[in-house]
Design an enzyme around this catalytic site. Structure first.
Site, PDB file in Angstrom:
ATOM      1  N   GLY A 277       0.496 -12.964  -0.378  1.00 24.50           N
ATOM      2  CA  GLY A 277       0.261 -12.509  -1.742  1.00 24.50           C
ATOM      3  C   GLY A 277       1.540 -12.579  -2.548  1.00 24.50           C
TER       4      GLY A 277
ATOM      5  CD  GLN B 153       6.091 -10.050  -5.082  1.00 18.73           C
ATOM      6  OE1 GLN B 153       4.898 -10.305  -5.114  1.00 18.73           O
ATOM      7  NE2 GLN B 153       6.783  -9.977  -3.957  1.00 18.73           N
TER       8      GLN B 153
ATOM      9  CB  CYS C 232       7.175  -6.696   0.231  1.00 17.48           C
ATOM     10  SG  CYS C 232       7.225  -7.113  -1.517  1.00 17.48           S
ATOM     11  CG  LEU C 233       6.633 -12.918   0.068  1.00 18.31           C
ATOM     12  CD1 LEU C 233       5.960 -13.983  -0.790  1.00 18.31           C
ATOM     13  CD2 LEU C 233       7.136 -13.504   1.371  1.00 18.31           C
TER      14      LEU C 233
ATOM     15  CG  HIS D 253       1.727  -5.187  -1.325  1.00 17.03           C
ATOM     16  ND1 HIS D 253       2.541  -4.519  -0.449  1.00 17.03           N
ATOM     17  CD2 HIS D 253       2.487  -6.179  -1.864  1.00 17.03           C
ATOM     18  CE1 HIS D 253       3.751  -5.082  -0.461  1.00 17.03           C
ATOM     19  NE2 HIS D 253       3.738  -6.092  -1.318  1.00 17.03           N
ATOM     20  CD  GLU D 254       1.204  -9.240  -3.712  1.00 22.95           C
ATOM     21  OE1 GLU D 254       2.076  -9.301  -4.602  1.00 22.95           O
ATOM     22  OE2 GLU D 254       1.482  -9.333  -2.502  1.00 22.95           O
TER      23      GLU D 254
ATOM     24  CG  HIS E 282       4.826  -6.471  -6.370  1.00 23.64           C
ATOM     25  ND1 HIS E 282       6.149  -6.135  -6.165  1.00 23.64           N
ATOM     26  CD2 HIS E 282       4.354  -6.835  -5.149  1.00 23.64           C
ATOM     27  CE1 HIS E 282       6.460  -6.288  -4.908  1.00 23.64           C
ATOM     28  NE2 HIS E 282       5.389  -6.712  -4.258  1.00 23.64           N
TER      29      HIS E 282
END
Length: 188
Positions: free
Chosen positions: A66, A71, A112-113, A154-155, A158
């Site tokens: 994701g 991000q 997480c990225l 989660h996304e 962000h």
């Protein structure tokens, strides 16, 4: 690998459209830009679809499942997800709105990225309903559960300027912050 200047390529094949994708830079915690509230997208355009393609390219290259526009330092309410094992189920959510269907929380180890190398348990609702636009700007509503529901929440965090480390104790969050800042200094 063959590289051709875009102008020369256009001169050779003037009637063909080319979609050149790019891997974008992913912001890393504690970058303050990750705390920016994303704005709704008012119109889905070719530029929006280009960003979607670039985000998928970035997410797959990372690798991840994701990625929110925040991000990659684009503060629009847009995210992409693909929880499949073979990158065959890409999903786009523009201006997503979530309704919790089941207040029971599940425990999930999240990574997480933007917080590379760290995984921690986060408690989130197991079942949700999402309303959003797809990559063509068509509205849809869908009930989600399991990994897709967790990833979407989660996304969306962000897009709201929140990271999964915000669910952790201040001590754990500070430990992660210090390790990432050290790693970023060493790479610089």
């Amino acid at each position: 690998m063959l590289l051709i200047h875009a102008g020369l390529l256009a001169a050779i094949k003037p009637n063909r459209a080319f979609n050149i994708m790019a891997v974008l830079e992913i912001l890393e915690f504690p970058d303050p830009r990750l705390r920016t509230q994303a704005r709704p997208i008012t119109e889905v355009t070719d530029n929006t679809r280009k960003l979607i393609d670039d985000m998928f390219e970035t997410m797959y290259a990372a690798p991840g499942i994701g990625l929110a526009a925040t991000q990659v330092n684009v503060h629009q309410r847009l995210l992409v997800i693909d929880v499949s094992d073979n990158h065959k189920e890409p999903r786009v959510f523009i201006n997503p709105e979530v309704t919790v269907l089941d207040k029971e929380l599940g425990d999930y180890d999240e990574g997480c990225l933007s917080v590379p190398g760290f995984y921690e348990t986060v408690h989130r609702p197991r079942r949700i309903k999402v309303s959003a636009l797809d990559r063509e700007g068509v509205s849809f509503t869908e009930e989600l559960d399991g990994l897709l529901a967790i990833c979407l929440q989660h996304e969306i965090d962000h897009l709201d300027g929140k990271l999964f480390v915000d669910y952790l104790s201040p001590l754990k969050r500070q430990r992660i912050r210090k390790k990432l800042e050290k790693s970023q200094r060493q790479r610089a």
